[in-house]
Design an enzyme around this catalytic site. Structure first.
Site, mmCIF file in Angstrom:
data_model
loop_
_atom_site.group_PDB
_atom_site.id
_atom_site.type_symbol
_atom_site.label_atom_id
_atom_site.label_comp_id
_atom_site.label_asym_id
_atom_site.label_seq_id
_atom_site.Cartn_x
_atom_site.Cartn_y
_atom_site.Cartn_z
ATOM 1 N N PRO A 10 45.735 -29.627 17.471
ATOM 2 C CA PRO A 10 46.220 -28.248 17.702
ATOM 3 C C PRO A 10 47.413 -28.249 18.655
ATOM 4 C CG PRO A 10 43.844 -28.381 17.968
ATOM 5 C CD PRO A 10 44.348 -29.797 17.837
ATOM 6 N N GLU A 11 48.445 -27.504 18.308
ATOM 7 C CA GLU A 11 49.633 -27.380 19.149
ATOM 8 C C GLU A 11 49.635 -25.976 19.757
ATOM 9 O OE1 GLU A 11 53.101 -28.817 16.946
ATOM 10 O OE2 GLU A 11 51.829 -30.133 15.773
ATOM 11 N N LYS A 16 49.160 -26.784 25.596
ATOM 12 C CA LYS A 16 48.029 -26.855 24.672
ATOM 13 C C LYS A 16 46.693 -26.743 25.408
ATOM 14 C CE LYS A 16 50.896 -30.176 22.144
ATOM 15 N NZ LYS A 16 50.998 -31.570 21.661
ATOM 16 N N ARG A 56 70.356 -37.527 28.048
ATOM 17 C CA ARG A 56 69.194 -38.115 27.361
ATOM 18 C C ARG A 56 69.638 -38.713 26.039
ATOM 19 N NH1 ARG A 56 64.193 -36.254 29.723
ATOM 20 N NH2 ARG A 56 63.302 -37.763 28.277
ATOM 21 N N ARG A 97 55.362 -41.387 15.000
ATOM 22 C CA ARG A 97 54.779 -40.283 14.237
ATOM 23 C C ARG A 97 55.521 -40.096 12.917
ATOM 24 N NH1 ARG A 97 51.953 -36.822 17.559
ATOM 25 N NH2 ARG A 97 50.968 -36.231 15.606
#
Ligand SMILES: [Zn+2]
Length: 297
Positions: free
Chosen positions: A2-3, A60, A158, A270
């Site tokens: 769940p996000e 979350k 970044r 992922r």
């Protein structure tokens, strides 16, 4: 997992029934050292007699305010992790999720809130200050206090691929694998684009897209592609509106914008889904591809 939209949906569904409830008893049917941050009987004792005054969400994490006379800011934190499920039943009643029951909160009203979790990664923690319960969390894209200059500042310097940064909860919080893919598709940005390569317009597109992906997710009450269900057991509908994110069930769906096929690669470990037409690869990558082609010929 769940996000943010899934957790927000659970919080909104529970809030009307749970706020104001007095906790009469807490049961932990199976002993587990990893479920709680203190001995289970100590946690149960600390909560007994408390009334839940609010439920909030940070990233979350679900945060239940349970003030007592002694500790005015006591907070119960529940993290669903991979497969956790929170639901309400009449005390003594049964529910299909009960076979994975990890914690039960019996309310003065005769209702019970239960936490079931087949994979057992979920957490039930208690502390005086939520800060003691939470890891380092970046701003939430849907927080009105989070601004485009904040994002631009965070992207500067970044080199990490955008997908990896969106998954990094200390960069921005609440986005996981689904909404990262959705946000990058909305923004038209390739998941491997180095964060510091974005133009001003692209950063603005990403800023709006993160918000839109999460707000759409909340509006559709989350994605029931794995075990996630709303507290009443019904499914969210976000999976019916995926733009780029793919599962076995919708693997062949084309891009909703250009009707081309969706590609899958691995980024930050992922499965990552994107449209190679709407989300063109980073320039250095294109050059690399050309160089490889030349050297192969
Ligand atoms: Zn496309």
């Amino acid at each position: 997992m769940p996000e943010l939209p899934e957790v927000e949906t659970v919080v909104r569904a529970l809030r009307p029934s749970v706020v104001g409830q007095r906790i009469n008893r807490v049961n932990f049917p199976t002993p587990s050292k990893s479920l709680t941050n203190m001995a289970q009987d100590s946690l149960a004792l600390a909560l007994t007699g408390c009334t839940i005054s609010a439920i909030d969400r940070r990233a979350k994490y679900m945060l239940f305010s349970v003030p007592t006379h002694v500790q005015p800011f006591q907070t119960l934190m529940i993290h669903l992790k991979m497969t956790g499920h929170l639901y309400l039943v009449a005390a003594g009643g049964t529910h299909p999720q009960d076979r994975w029951l990890r914690a039960e909160f019996l309310f003065g009203s005769g209702q019970a809130m239960r936490f079931a979790d087949p994979r057992r990664f979920g957490r039930v923690y208690l502390a005086n200050n939520p800060v003691d319960l939470l890891p380092e969390l970046g701003p939430e894209p849907i927080d009105p206090a989070f601004t485009l200059p904040d994002l631009v500042g965070r992207l500067a310097g970044r080199k990490a691929p955008l997908k990896a940064l969106l998954l990094d909860q200390s960069f921005v919080s609440g986005i996981g694998n689904i909404y990262a893919d959705e946000a990058l598709h909305i923004a038209g940005l390739h998941p491997l684009r180095p964060a510091n390569s974005l133009t001003e317009a692209e950063a603005a597109a990403l800023f709006a897209a993160m918000r839109q992906a999460l707000e759409d997710g909340i509006r559709h009450e989350g994605a029931s592609i794995g075990s996630y269900r709303k507290p009443d057991g019904s499914r969210g509908a976000s999976q019916n509106h995926f733009r780029a994110y793919r599962t076995r069930e919708n693997a062949d769906l084309p891009c909703p914008v250009c009707a081309g096929p969706i590609s899958t690669i691995r980024v930050a470990g992922r499965g990552t889904h994107f449209c190679p037409t709407c989300q063109p690869p980073p320039k250095s990558d294109t050059n690399k591809g050309k160089r490889n082609k030349k050297s192969n010929s």
